[in-house]
Design a protein around this motif. Sequence first.
Motif, mmCIF file in Angstrom:
data_model
loop_
_atom_site.group_PDB
_atom_site.id
_atom_site.type_symbol
_atom_site.label_atom_id
_atom_site.label_comp_id
_atom_site.label_asym_id
_atom_site.label_seq_id
_atom_site.Cartn_x
_atom_site.Cartn_y
_atom_site.Cartn_z
ATOM 1 N N SER A 203 0.810 -1.218 0.000
ATOM 2 C CA SER A 203 0.000 0.000 0.000
ATOM 3 C C SER A 203 0.845 1.270 0.000
ATOM 4 O O SER A 203 0.536 2.233 -0.703
ATOM 5 C CB SER A 203 -0.945 0.002 1.207
ATOM 6 N N SER A 204 1.930 1.269 0.763
ATOM 7 C CA SER A 204 2.765 2.476 0.863
ATOM 8 C C SER A 204 3.971 2.448 -0.063
ATOM 9 O O SER A 204 4.558 3.491 -0.365
ATOM 10 C CB SER A 204 3.252 2.658 2.300
ATOM 11 N N LYS B 185 6.752 1.243 0.812
ATOM 12 C CA LYS B 185 7.905 1.451 1.680
ATOM 13 C C LYS B 185 8.429 0.124 2.225
ATOM 14 O O LYS B 185 7.693 -0.847 2.385
ATOM 15 C CB LYS B 185 7.518 2.355 2.860
#
Length: 620
Positions: free
Chosen positions: A261-262, A264
Amino acid sequence: MSSPQSSSATFSESATYQEPVFYADAWFKEPVEALLKTGRNPGASRKIDQEKEDAINEIGNRVYEVKAASAKAIYYGLEAEADILSFLKWTGSGYDAESNAWTNIPRTPNDESELFQLLATIMDSIVRHFHPALPEGVTRKAIASPDIPLIHDNGVHFTKPGTCITSTGPSFESPEHVELSKGVGYTNVAAVVDVKLGELRGKRLVHCKRLSVYNRGVYCTPFFDLHQDASLFVQFVIGLTSPNEEDIGLDTSVQWKIDKSSGKKVSGTITVNEYNDDTDTSTPKTYDLDMAEQPFLRPGICGRGTVGWQATDPSTGQSVIIKDAWRPASKNSESGYLLETKGIPGVVEMLGYQDYCAQTAYFRPPGFRGKEFTDRFKLRLVMKKYGASIWFFRSRLQLLQALRDALIGHRSLFEREIVHRDVSVFNILLGASGAPEGYRGILIDLDMATYTEDRKSSLPSDPYTGTRTFQSIYVVEGRSLTPSPPQDYTDELESFFYALCYILHAFEKPGTLVKQLPAPVQFWDHDDLEMRAVGKSAFSFNVSKANELCRYWWGTCSDLMRGFHDVIRAILQKKDSAQKDPNLDVEAKLEVYDSLSQNSGAYFEAVKAAFDKAIARLET
């Protein structure tokens, strides 16, 4: 970037060199957000001469140009030559095999900006053709990026390369400042490609392509024609966009998990193929990386390239530091010294190691020679984790206890015939919370260490080895003296003296720096060796009075500084007297230096006693 090379191509035994050509990067002093809003010219705030000076200081004044065969060896074999030629003959490639030209790239463009999107389109078609089915979560895409600021990790500087290979996969994550950089940054690109125009018979043309390799030094390939040497261009693109992260120069022993989702990194591991000296075997062991702590990085194209990973042993829960560093092939491995010092209080303890992880010569053309290039081996160490540097002391007592225990550990190191050669405030750590006496201060970083011969360094003193702020006077100016005094324990003791004095002069109190260092101390880090020695001599023969320090240090600490100074001044007076005595020949002067080395224990005991007295006063 560096890449493994496997080719039967023939290389010359030497490389020619030329004066380096540097293009101005985008450097700013203001925050990047403010600059982007102003629309200012990115080249206006930093002159090309400044760029060139900084680069020359880092890589030397030569950039070597290797033979053309070296270029052909880079990424050789990732795809069969026949497959590359077949692609170029294919009508969908965008290449006209009859005229030997890329159809959408003009022979004489008016401006390089015309080429960014055209080049990206060609590169992207190569990616799609040769990497049609990438692993899940892995992508490679070429984009034109002349208007995208790739923000540097300091959050201030940025660069705008013409073309980028954007990437996703285990080692790539979304950049910071996503809204400013359109989601593109150095954390999610596999390579950047720039275009420059050249001149031919008065006409501008694509200056073709040159690959620069940064491998603890810089060398580059000759220019080659983007049209005539199309197969070589395709080979480069295949390599630079490879889904195999090892092909593009990444260390695959470090693995990351990316949050979908990010975008990261949320967790990671590092594997050490730990060597057992007793059984002469190696066993892989994987550690969990501490995502809350950033790794320590020693930036620079040349040098050791040190990285310090903070990690945890999942089997024990113990916190560790995993250090990667590239040592010159001529130097002993730090692991050897740490094996000999295992169990010494006040000295960093090694838990495991993997030596010869890689070798820089392997990434260079066979037979390559260059004055600025040093063959280096990569070493990975696993060490106990301690506190921060003494620079981050929280009280006078903590500072003096750490210095005292590191000083004793250092003496034990010397008794095992090892001289450290890089004593500094950053190589002395605070002990772990609640550490017992002997472990309240830890001496680390034996990269520069060497063995002693007759209680003196086996290597000549070198003002370019170690942290110059804390080097002894005779290490700084030794090369200019006849005879050159050998580096010994007294030089290391002097470095401890400067470490103490630097902190006492740099801080008003814990965490608060003074506005300006006093004049002599300012010179300890001077670029000019003579000025550096003068600054230290001025201080060492006339140490600061207590009232010249901030009030926090008055009393116990200022008294300790003066007691330590008495010992250092006595050593320097003996060295100076011998050096300047016209009645002493070279042999007689060396005998004086030798007597200091042989009797250095008395100086250590005097300094230790001064620390013990000061600590006792602070503890009452």
